[in-house]
Design an enzyme around this catalytic site. Structure first.
Site, PDB file in Angstrom:
ATOM      1  N   CYS A  99      -2.587   8.399   3.914  1.00  0.00           N
ATOM      2  CA  CYS A  99      -2.484   7.825   2.571  1.00  0.00           C
ATOM      3  C   CYS A  99      -3.760   8.045   1.776  1.00  0.00           C
ATOM      4  O   CYS A  99      -3.725   8.147   0.550  1.00  0.00           O
ATOM      5  CB  CYS A  99      -2.155   6.335   2.657  1.00  0.00           C
ATOM      6  SG  CYS A  99      -3.340   5.361   3.600  1.00  0.00           S
ATOM      7  N   GLU A 142       0.874  -1.182   0.000  1.00  0.00           N
ATOM      8  CA  GLU A 142       0.000   0.000   0.000  1.00  0.00           C
ATOM      9  C   GLU A 142       0.902   1.220   0.000  1.00  0.00           C
ATOM     10  O   GLU A 142       1.634   1.460   0.956  1.00  0.00           O
ATOM     11  CB  GLU A 142      -0.920  -0.035   1.224  1.00  0.00           C
ATOM     12  CG  GLU A 142      -2.028   1.003   1.184  1.00  0.00           C
ATOM     13  CD  GLU A 142      -1.600   2.318   1.783  1.00  0.00           C
ATOM     14  OE1 GLU A 142      -1.295   3.242   0.991  1.00  0.00           O
ATOM     15  OE2 GLU A 142      -1.554   2.432   3.006  1.00  0.00           O
TER      16      GLU A 142
END
Length: 609
Positions: A359, A323
């Site tokens: 994020c 990720e």
């Protein structure tokens, strides 16, 4: 005491007499049947109460970490590296306060951590029931709820975030993940039945989800508690041991958070060595990702580091979930015009939560026409009013390493025609001059070709891009421009056809409709595409990804002797290639042809037996 007993006996006989007169059965028969019912019900109640008793959370305590000295502040420039030492120097990014030193793990220490987790997993944890794993997670959840303030304070001190940001980003999402796992984890990992076909109708097929052994997670610093606990929760429920490589930026809090996870295991009599944490310098991390004792790696971080992780894991053929951040678009269609006040509030929280170090934080607001202008007018005074500080609206950033880059991106955008309405520079806090603060920034009239629209800021920077129109083609051309594809948001009327067109056309792993990041709050699979990485964690897919998927095909009627047999035409040595080919062609036609071909195949098969 005798009177109640006598009354009970009399009542028992009276009930027996009622059964004799009304139900047509003898009193003794009825009483025997009633006694059996009472025994069965009592047994079930006792077991239910015992189960409830055994599943109650067990309190435990974990000592809070102590800072080296509340009065000790580091001189500028602040750094986690200290000359002449291999230890990690830990300090509070909001104030510059020295927190202490953490010995960096060596390759030998990583070997010992993997070995300890492996021994604990193989020793007993791999054979635990889902009920036993739920009991541990239930105790963990209760501890997190009971000690939320302590956890938030420690996480905030180590990462620079405010208490509110910590509550939302450390506690809420962690207890949500635990609760989802408690409610739905067993269903996700229970062996699943799979269909068969005509030729193999005598087979029963299942997929089993079995523990991998020891898994590893390399997590980022922006949410030190949640980023550690997320992989731990999934690993434990899947029956694995785990080694978490924490960020050296937040190494100070990791021992406390490790104690929180281990305490829940110990409270139920399980080996706390099942969960390990290591803090090391980047050059040592490859020893963990390439370790032959690690069966799976979860990595959360940057694209540049991910390439090293993937290459390292490839040496032992270890699967990786990566990720890698995003440049998330927040699209506001014209049909959302009536909802702009609410949308503005969502934008502020989604952009400036944890000083923008998310994020899935909002990186680009995309709108057109009057909606764009109204949003910019609403946001400008609100962004200007945001206060900086550990107890204010926006906390500190983890370090000042990105400040030059951020100021350069803002200056470049202004030079290319963007308008800076607020912020844009580093901030020297009057009460915390050593803290890492960057002004909350609002930059409008940004265009897709500007570097600030292409690179992840990971900072309290809000950019607005004007689309030529609210048509799906126009907004998607801007939204899909960067080489990222993690999360996205789309706002518009549910009756607007453009809404579904935009959702379908977004290049992203996750989309929130008329909301922001809601997919994480309900534990949908988390991950992205393109430069945002690959694989998923969270949800059923993430939990199953922590398992060895074992396909099992077995006989449905084996006890009747119905099993696979090799017919004579294809037994070795093959008696006739032509006859054997005709036979196998008949098998294929019978199994996969239409009705006429099936009949033809059956005839061919019988003819060549």
């Amino acid at each position: 005491m005798e009177a109640p007993i006598a009354r009970a006996v009399a009542l028992w006989h009276e009930v027996g007499g009622y059964a004799t007169s009304r139900l047509g059965v003898s009193a003794s028969t009825f009483q025997v049947a009633a006694a059996i019912v009472v025994v069965v019900v009592s047994t079930l109640l006792v077991r239910l109460l015992a189960r409830c008793e055994s599943s109650r959370p067990i309190p435990y305590s974990v000592p809070l970490p102590k800072a080296a000295s509340p009065e000790t502040f580091l001189d500028e420039p602040l750094s986690i590296r200290e000359a002449g030492s291999s230890a990690i120097r830990c300090y509070a990014p909001a104030t510059g306060q020295l927190l202490g030193h953490v010995n960096a793990s060596s390759p030998g220490a990583i070997d010992r951590a993997v070995a300890a987790a492996s021994a604990a997993q193989a020793g007993s944890w791999a054979r635990t029931t889902f009920a036993q794993r739920r009991a541990v997670l239930r105790t963990l959840m209760q501890h997190v709820l009971d000690h939320a303030e302590d956890i938030c304070r420690v996480a905030g001190l180590d990462s620079g975030k405010t208490m509110v940001d910590a509550q939302l980003g450390e506690i809420l999402v962690t207890v949500e993940k635990i609760q989802w796992t408690l409610k739905h984890g067993e269903r996700a990992l229970r062996p699943s039945r799979r269909p068969t076909n005509l030729l193999m109708a005598y087979k029963r097929n299942t997929v089993r989800y079995e523990p991998m052994g020891v898994v590893a997670a390399l997590v980022s610093w922006n949410y030190p508690f949640h980023n550690m606990m997320g992989p731990v929760i999934s690993a434990l429920f899947a029956g694995n041991g785990i080694v978490v490589k924490v960020s050296e930026q937040t190494a100070w809090s990791s021992a406390y958070f490790l104690g929180v996870a281990r305490g829940a295991l110990a409270a139920h009599g399980h080996d706390p060595a099942l969960v390990q944490a290591v803090a090391c310098w980047p050059q040592t991390a490859g020893h963990l990702t390439a370790h032959p004792g690690v069966a799976h790696v979860t990595f959360i971080g940057s694209q540049a580091v991910a390439r090293h992780v993937a290459a390292s894991a490839a040496t032992s053929l270890t699967p990786v979930v990566a990720e890698l951040g995003g440049k998330d678009p927040f699209i506001v269609l014209d049909s959302a015009a009536r909802d702009l006040p609410r949308i503005a509030e969502v934008i502020l929280r989604g952009t400036f939560q944890a000083a923008g170090q998310n994020c899935i934080g909002i990186e680009r607001v995309i709108a057109s026409g009057a909606v764009y202008d109204r949003l910019a007018a609403m946001l400008e005074p609100r962004v200007r009013a945001l206060r900086l500080g550990p107890d204010a609206d926006v906390g500190a950033m983890i370090s000042d390493a990105s400040f030059d880059r951020l100021e350069g991106l803002v200056a470049d955008a202004v030079a290319r025609g963007a308008r800076l309405l607020a912020g844009g520079r580093r901030f020297r806090h009057p009460d915390h001059p050593r803290g890492h603060y960057f002004q909350p920034t609002l930059l409008v009239d940004v265009t897709p070709d500007m570097p600030i629209a292409q690179h992840e800021c990971f900072a309290p920077v809000l950019t607005m891009l004007r689309a030529p129109s609210s048509s799906p083609a126009d907004v998607l051309a801007i939204a899909n421009a960067p080489d990222f594809g993690l999360g996205a948001s789309v706002h518009g009327s549910e009756r607007d056809p453009a809404l579904e067109h935009v959702v379908r056309g977004l290049r992203a792993g996750m989309v929130a409709v008329n909301d922001f990041a809601a997919y994480y709050a309900v534990q949908l699979p988390f991950g992205g595409v393109a430069g945002s990485g690959y694989g998923r964690f969270a949800g059923e897919e993430g939990l199953r990804g922590m398992c060895n998927l074992k396909s099992v095909c077995e006989d449905r009627f084996g006890w009747l002797g119905v099993r696979t047999a090799i017919p004579p035409p294809v037994q070795y040595p093959v008696p006739s290639q032509q006859r054997s080919w005709n036979f196998t062609q008949g098998v294929v036609e019978l199994g996969y042809g239409g009705p006429a071909r099936k009949a033809k195949g059956l005839a061919r098969l019988l003819k060549n037996m």
